[in-house]
Motif scaffolding. Sequence first.
Motif, short mmCIF file in Angstrom:
data_model
loop_
_atom_site.label_atom_id
_atom_site.label_comp_id
_atom_site.label_asym_id
_atom_site.label_seq_id
_atom_site.Cartn_x
_atom_site.Cartn_y
_atom_site.Cartn_z
N ASP A 178 13.98 10.69 2.24
CA ASP A 178 13.26 11.44 1.21
C ASP A 178 12.16 12.22 1.93
OD1 ASP A 178 11.33 9.51 1.77
OD2 ASP A 178 11.32 8.65 -0.24
N VAL A 179 11.32 12.91 1.19
CA VAL A 179 10.31 13.73 1.84
C VAL A 179 9.35 12.87 2.66
CG1 VAL A 179 8.33 15.24 1.43
CG2 VAL A 179 10.46 15.63 0.19
N LYS A 180 8.87 11.79 2.07
CA LYS A 180 7.92 10.93 2.79
C LYS A 180 8.56 10.35 4.05
CE LYS A 180 4.90 6.90 2.13
NZ LYS A 180 4.47 5.85 1.17
N SER B 13 11.07 11.50 5.70
CA SER B 13 11.37 12.56 6.64
C SER B 13 10.12 12.99 7.41
CB SER B 13 11.99 13.76 5.91
OG SER B 13 13.26 13.40 5.37
N ARG B 14 8.99 13.02 6.72
CA ARG B 14 7.73 13.30 7.43
C ARG B 14 7.49 12.24 8.49
NH1 ARG B 14 4.54 13.95 1.98
NH2 ARG B 14 4.92 16.14 1.43
N LEU C 195 16.98 14.70 2.07
CA LEU C 195 16.97 13.91 0.84
C LEU C 195 18.30 13.17 0.79
CD1 LEU C 195 15.73 16.67 -1.65
CD2 LEU C 195 14.33 15.07 -0.31
N ALA D 120 11.18 19.89 -3.06
CA ALA D 120 11.48 18.89 -2.04
C ALA D 120 12.35 19.47 -0.93
CB ALA D 120 12.19 17.69 -2.69
N GLU E 206 10.29 21.44 1.47
CA GLU E 206 9.58 20.59 2.44
C GLU E 206 10.53 20.11 3.54
OE1 GLU E 206 6.39 17.99 1.53
OE2 GLU E 206 6.65 18.30 -0.63
N ILE E 207 11.76 19.78 3.17
CA ILE E 207 12.74 19.37 4.17
C ILE E 207 13.02 20.52 5.15
CG2 ILE E 207 15.16 18.71 4.54
CD1 ILE E 207 13.31 16.44 3.46
#
Length: 303
Positions: free
Chosen positions: A57-59, A61-62, A80, A123, A126-127
Amino acid sequence: MSPSSAAKDAPPPLPEPLRVPVADSHTHLDMQVGTVEEGLAKAASVGVTTVVQVGCDVKGSRWAAETAAAYDNVHAAVALHPNEAPRIVHGDLGGTSQPPGAGGGWSRQGARAGGGDSALDDALAEIEALAALDHVKAVGETGLDFFRTGPEGTAAQERSFRAHIEIAKRQGKALVIHDRDAHADVLRILREEGAPERTVFHCYSGDADMARICAAAGYYLSFAGTVTFKNAAPLREALAVAPLDRVLVETDAPYLTPAPYRGRPNAPYLIPLTVRAMAAVRGIDEDAMATALAANTARAFDY
């Protein structure tokens, strides 16, 4: 806790080290016990010198991108997860918020109100920003999962999958596929969209016929600890017919621990068990298997 429960929760022992170093092409260090440093050191001690850390997910992946930036032997994949897309659009479908091991859906946030298509677009943006970073080597895991998410989530999954394919192509990164109970549709969408030059089927779960289709398309097939399971004859048949230069190995840790430790916590240091099982299937020695796996992973992820 009973002795049997304690044994089941205990990490398996260190296997005999590989003589030729290899990479774990798909792992989730953020879900494993201990620090990143400890996990990497333990893996390196048995010849697993590189890992691909995968976001779902975004978190996550960060976190994958930050970890890859901090460690030379960690490469990131960002995306995602297929089951995250319908949760973003509609909220929690199916009532689960499980990690992605063995294809389970996952959301760090758990059940929540859906945000609609615009939330999915945000989202995905952001990816893509993360995918542009040099130390991010892949877009994934993305694809389709019809095991955890029902028909009401199919449209969101497919839209997300197609968007990830385009992100991978725009950014020149590998595409990492999550395919659970969706073989025909995953292959169809890859044909329709045009797969990136480097496409990896993570935790390959198809049979020999599908392996031949993937080989003809130039896709990489990554085998996890499942190839060691007693009931996994179709996986071993697929491995037997896959081109040796298109085969990878992974843990998907902390899940899918290879035999004889199935059900106990998995980690990159257990890769040698799967490598040796793969070598036996191919009828080659473990050094030859490891040499091919190391070269293939570096080529697939361009590091």
